[in-house]
Design a protein around this motif. Sequence first.
Motif, mmCIF file in Angstrom:
data_model
loop_
_atom_site.group_PDB
_atom_site.id
_atom_site.type_symbol
_atom_site.label_atom_id
_atom_site.label_comp_id
_atom_site.label_asym_id
_atom_site.label_seq_id
_atom_site.Cartn_x
_atom_site.Cartn_y
_atom_site.Cartn_z
ATOM 1 N N LYS A 125 -39.848 54.954 -12.658
ATOM 2 C CA LYS A 125 -41.172 55.490 -12.440
ATOM 3 C C LYS A 125 -41.786 53.999 -12.372
ATOM 4 C CE LYS A 125 -45.829 56.255 -14.446
ATOM 5 N NZ LYS A 125 -46.597 56.907 -15.751
ATOM 6 N N SER A 126 -43.026 53.654 -11.246
ATOM 7 C CA SER A 126 -43.028 52.346 -10.531
ATOM 8 C C SER A 126 -44.431 51.735 -11.450
ATOM 9 C CB SER A 126 -42.984 52.132 -9.231
ATOM 10 O OG SER A 126 -45.186 53.229 -9.742
ATOM 11 N N PRO A 127 -44.294 50.285 -11.506
ATOM 12 C CA PRO A 127 -45.609 49.805 -12.841
ATOM 13 C C PRO A 127 -46.916 50.229 -11.968
ATOM 14 C CG PRO A 127 -44.201 47.948 -11.588
ATOM 15 C CD PRO A 127 -43.291 49.247 -11.111
ATOM 16 N N SER A 170 -51.523 46.056 -10.996
ATOM 17 C CA SER A 170 -51.478 45.250 -11.902
ATOM 18 C C SER A 170 -53.171 44.787 -11.279
ATOM 19 C CB SER A 170 -50.538 43.900 -12.357
ATOM 20 O OG SER A 170 -50.709 43.124 -11.338
#
Length: 177
Positions: free
Chosen positions: A5-7, A10
């Motif tokens: 899963k991609s972060p 931010s």
Amino acid sequence: MARTKSPPNSFKLLREELRYRIYLPVGQVSFWAYLVLGVVAFGGLGIWLEIYRLATGASGASLDSLKTAAITYAPTLVGSSMMQLVLADGPVKYLRSFGWSTGLVSLAGSMLLIVHQDALNTKALFVIAAAVSAFAVGLWWVANGTEKVFQDSVSADDPVGGDLGTELPGNTDGFEA
């Protein structure tokens, strides 16, 4: 190979954190008192002193002294705010990165202003110094917006003097009604 899963984005997280830190202290008297007295009045004491000296015609007073005081106010406030964001226990990586980034960009800008102050006319220098100082105060606000010491909290037990289940000291021996 399966992708993990991609972060989360931010930038979105940072925007929400900054919004939280900006709006949380707005209604806190202690925060405003420290901002006005500590950061602006005492933190800017060098500026206020030089303004007073110029206004009263004190010996040795000069516009150059006021320029120096105005130029050096912001870097100290930005530096301390940056360090607070970077070294605090709670901030996450993106907030630390924000602290480093704003601090280093501000430091570079302040150094350029200090080195090239003679190339600017006086009015332009004071306008730039005021803008950079306003940014510095804003960064201080963000760095301190969640500090518990500035939050004026009231306990639900305060109106009654504390926990109602606590046994009171003393006794009623020898008391007759």
